[in-house]
Each structure stands twice: as C-alpha cells, then as structure tokens.
Design a protein around this motif. Structure first.
Motif, PDB file in Angstrom:
ATOM      1  N   THR A 138       0.929  -1.021  -0.036  1.00  0.00           N
ATOM      2  CA  THR A 138       0.039  -0.024   0.025  1.00  0.00           C
ATOM      3  C   THR A 138       0.806   1.406  -0.099  1.00  0.00           C
ATOM      4  N   GLY A 139       1.989   1.328   0.643  1.00  0.00           N
ATOM      5  CA  GLY A 139       2.806   2.421   0.890  1.00  0.00           C
ATOM      6  C   GLY A 139       3.754   2.720  -0.468  1.00  0.00           C
ATOM      7  N   PHE A 140       4.322   1.647  -0.984  1.00  0.00           N
ATOM      8  CA  PHE A 140       5.174   1.863  -1.994  1.00  0.00           C
ATOM      9  C   PHE A 140       4.705   1.554  -3.450  1.00  0.00           C
ATOM     10  N   ASP A 141       3.665   0.599  -3.758  1.00  0.00           N
ATOM     11  CA  ASP A 141       3.355   0.382  -4.674  1.00  0.00           C
ATOM     12  C   ASP A 141       2.053   1.271  -5.194  1.00  0.00           C
ATOM     13  N   ALA A 142       1.240   1.445  -4.145  1.00  0.00           N
ATOM     14  CA  ALA A 142       0.006   1.986  -4.351  1.00  0.00           C
ATOM     15  C   ALA A 142       0.262   3.650  -4.007  1.00  0.00           C
ATOM     16  N   ASN A 143       1.328   4.047  -3.152  1.00  0.00           N
ATOM     17  CA  ASN A 143       1.667   5.288  -2.937  1.00  0.00           C
ATOM     18  C   ASN A 143       0.785   5.950  -1.968  1.00  0.00           C
ATOM     19  N   HIS A 144      -0.236   5.233  -1.399  1.00  0.00           N
ATOM     20  CA  HIS A 144      -0.966   5.652  -0.193  1.00  0.00           C
ATOM     21  C   HIS A 144      -0.442   5.609   1.057  1.00  0.00           C
ATOM     22  N   GLY A 145       0.605   6.656   1.449  1.00  0.00           N
ATOM     23  CA  GLY A 145       1.316   6.713   2.562  1.00  0.00           C
ATOM     24  C   GLY A 145       0.539   6.888   3.842  1.00  0.00           C
ATOM     25  N   GLY A 146      -0.331   7.800   3.726  1.00  0.00           N
ATOM     26  CA  GLY A 146      -1.106   7.820   5.179  1.00  0.00           C
ATOM     27  C   GLY A 146      -1.934   6.670   5.555  1.00  0.00           C
ATOM     28  N   TYR A 147      -2.520   5.936   4.457  1.00  0.00           N
ATOM     29  CA  TYR A 147      -3.294   4.777   4.716  1.00  0.00           C
ATOM     30  C   TYR A 147      -2.239   3.601   5.323  1.00  0.00           C
ATOM     31  N   ALA A 148      -1.006   3.376   4.402  1.00  0.00           N
ATOM     32  CA  ALA A 148      -0.302   2.459   4.855  1.00  0.00           C
ATOM     33  C   ALA A 148       0.397   2.884   6.306  1.00  0.00           C
ATOM     34  N   SER A 149       0.604   4.056   6.643  1.00  0.00           N
ATOM     35  CA  SER A 149       1.007   4.381   7.934  1.00  0.00           C
ATOM     36  C   SER A 149      -0.073   3.996   9.190  1.00  0.00           C
ATOM     37  N   ALA A 150      -1.345   3.956   8.821  1.00  0.00           N
ATOM     38  CA  ALA A 150      -2.451   3.786   9.786  1.00  0.00           C
ATOM     39  C   ALA A 150      -2.304   2.446   9.995  1.00  0.00           C
ATOM     40  N   MET A 151      -2.015   1.446   8.870  1.00  0.00           N
ATOM     41  CA  MET A 151      -2.077   0.199   8.661  1.00  0.00           C
ATOM     42  C   MET A 151      -0.781  -0.372   9.673  1.00  0.00           C
TER      43      MET A 151
END
Length: 315
Positions: A276-289
């Motif tokens: 989620t963080g590096f492939d989809a670039n959704h850093g905020g959502y990946a950080s919450a995960m």
C-alpha cells in the motif's frame, strides 16, 4: 600554667550521619548515569521513537507523495481499516501464520533439544546442523524452498516417483500455500528454539533428577515434575521471539508467493503495508495500517509475556 587537655572530637550521632549521607548532591551520580545512557537513548530515539511518531503523524493524513496536497483526515484511515476486507483478510492470515510459527518450532525444538542433550562430538555436530538455518538470510531460505516446493521441483518429482499422480501444489494451491510458508518459517526458527531449550536443559540441577529417580519417578514423571518447570524461562523467550517474528513476516511472503496464489491468500499485514505504501503510494493509509499492526503486536506480546512470566513464578 595549667595544661589544656585536648577534647576528643565528638562523633556525630548515627541519625545525623544518615541525614548527611542522604543530603549528598545527586548531580555527579546523575551526570555519570547520563553519560553512559545518553548514546543508547539517542539511538533508540532516532531509530525507534522518531519513525513511530512520524508514521503516527502520517496516519492522520491522506499523504500521497505523487498526489499533493496533504490534508489532515483525523481517524478516517483507522475507521476505513476496520471496514477494509483486504486488511481483515490479512489480519486473519497473519493470525494463522503466527499460531503455527509459535507452536510448531516450540514443540519440535523441545523434542530435538531433549534428544541432543548429550555429550559427544556427534551431538555437538548435530547442534550446529540444526542451528545453521538460523544464520541464513530469510531471502536465501525463501529462494531455496521455492525451488524445492515448485510444481516441478525435487519434492514433487520424488512423490511422482513413489506413485503419487497429482502431487500437492505447495505454493500454487490457495488451500496449501499459507501452511507451506508457515512450515518454511518454522523450519528456519527451529534451530533457535533448540539452542534456547538446550541452554535451559543444561541449567537443570542433576541433583533434582537423581532425587526424583531415587523416589521412583520414571522419565516422563521426571520431565513433568522437574525438567518442564525449569524450562519456563526458555519457553517465554522462544514464544515472544517467535510471536514477533511471525507477525511481522514480509520477506518470506514477497519472495515465495508475492501475496498469492489467488487474492491475498498469503498476504500478511506487513506485506500489505509495503504494498500500500510503496506500490499504491497511499502513505497515510499504509502508516495507519502499520500503527495498528504495532498496537496489535504490542498488546499480544504484553499479554503473552505477562502470562508466561506469571507461570514462571507459579512454578
């Protein structure tokens, strides 16, 4: 002239001496303590606390490095996670993987340690053999087992030679792949459990074993009454280390199955965080995960540690 008699020096009362000692300044002691502790605290703050705080800050935003601007969204990411089927599936997969990795190496490690608790060059060589996988890179182990468990790999070829027409798809069958990955991780961690249990077995007093034997206790009774209680600290160490290692498993999943086969059948939470963080670039959502995973690991580890340490006291 009258000679003056020197008066003996008066000794302070014990209470006065104690008060004087208590009133000594703590500055030098605190200074020495700070000089020794400062490097460790600085390293811990830079490489542990700072990344956690940064991730916590990102988890409250919609951070995407390729889609500015970044906005504050509060707890929306966490609320979305609790309704995200992909995350809930990853949580289930991670839980199954963790249970297997905690139980299997513990049980097999104890059995192997009991067999290797002997003197002689052969047993020393076998200890080295069992510990060798622990020092290997997880990526190397994953590549080796990927070749061994391939559909046309040595294991399936051996099964076909034995008359099995349809060998299992160890890494291609969604019903089997997760258990294959768990077996690989358990295989690598087995040597660690063996070494810890061997250290615990060598700490069992021989006098207790001999006294139990004189009282008529057989091997099984001696293990239950003498050996097993003395291995409580070793069980605590193995369980906590295996629990944390399994819950943050990523490299095995990435190299062996890449989250498949199928839709996330072996994707763990750590795998989803990176995807989620590096492939989809959704850093905020990946950080919450990642923050939620940290909380789950911390709570589960604290509960397990408290239970196991209480067991050590009771025994």
């Amino acid at each position: 002239m009258v000679a003056q008699v020197a008066r003996p020096a008066t000794r302070p009362a014990p209470e006065e001496t104690t008060r004087t000692r208590r009133r000594r300044p703590l500055g030098p002691a605190l200074g020495h303590f700070a000089s020794f502790a400062a490097p460790g605290v600085l390293v811990y703050a830079c490489f542990v606390l700072a990344p956690i705080l940064v991730s916590l800050g990102y988890s409250l935003t919609n951070y995407n490095p390729f889609n500015p601007p970044t906005r504050y969204v509060g707890l929306d990411n966490y609320q979305l996670l609790l309704r995200d089927d992909q995350f809930l599936t990853a949580l289930r997969v991670t839980s199954i993987l963790t249970v297997i990795v905690v139980i299997v190496p513990n049980v097999l490690g104890l059995a192997v340690a009991l067999l290797l608790d002997r003197h002689g060059w052969l047993y020393n060589a076998l200890r080295s053999v069992f510990f060798t996988p622990v020092i290997l890179s997880s990526v190397v182990v994953s590549v080796i087992w990927s070749r061994l468990l391939d559909s046309e790999g040595p294991l399936n070829e051996a099964l076909r030679a034995l008359g099995v027409d349809q060998p299992p798809g160890w890494l291609s069958d969604p019903a089997v792949a997760l258990y294959s990955v768990a077996s690989i991780i358990s295989w690598q961690m087995l040597g660690f459990c063996v070494v810890v249990y061997l250290a615990g077995l060598q700490g069992v007093p021989v006098e207790l074993q001999e006294a139990a034997a004189i009282d008529g206790a057989g091997p099984v009774r001696r293990f239950r009454a003498v050996t097993w209680p003395m291995l409580a600290p070793a069980l605590t160490v193995n369980t906590v280390v295996l629990l944390i290692s399994a819950f943050k498993a990523y490299d095995y999943i990435k190299v062996i199955t890449n989250g498949g086969p199928g839709s996330g059948t072996t994707a763990t939470i750590a795998f989803n965080v990176l995807q989620t963080g590096f492939d989809a670039n959704h850093g905020g959502y990946a950080s919450a995960m990642a923050i939620l995973m940290l909380l789950i690991v911390a709570v589960v580890t604290a509960i397990a540690l408290r239970f196991l340490q209480r067991r050590e006291v009771d025994l």
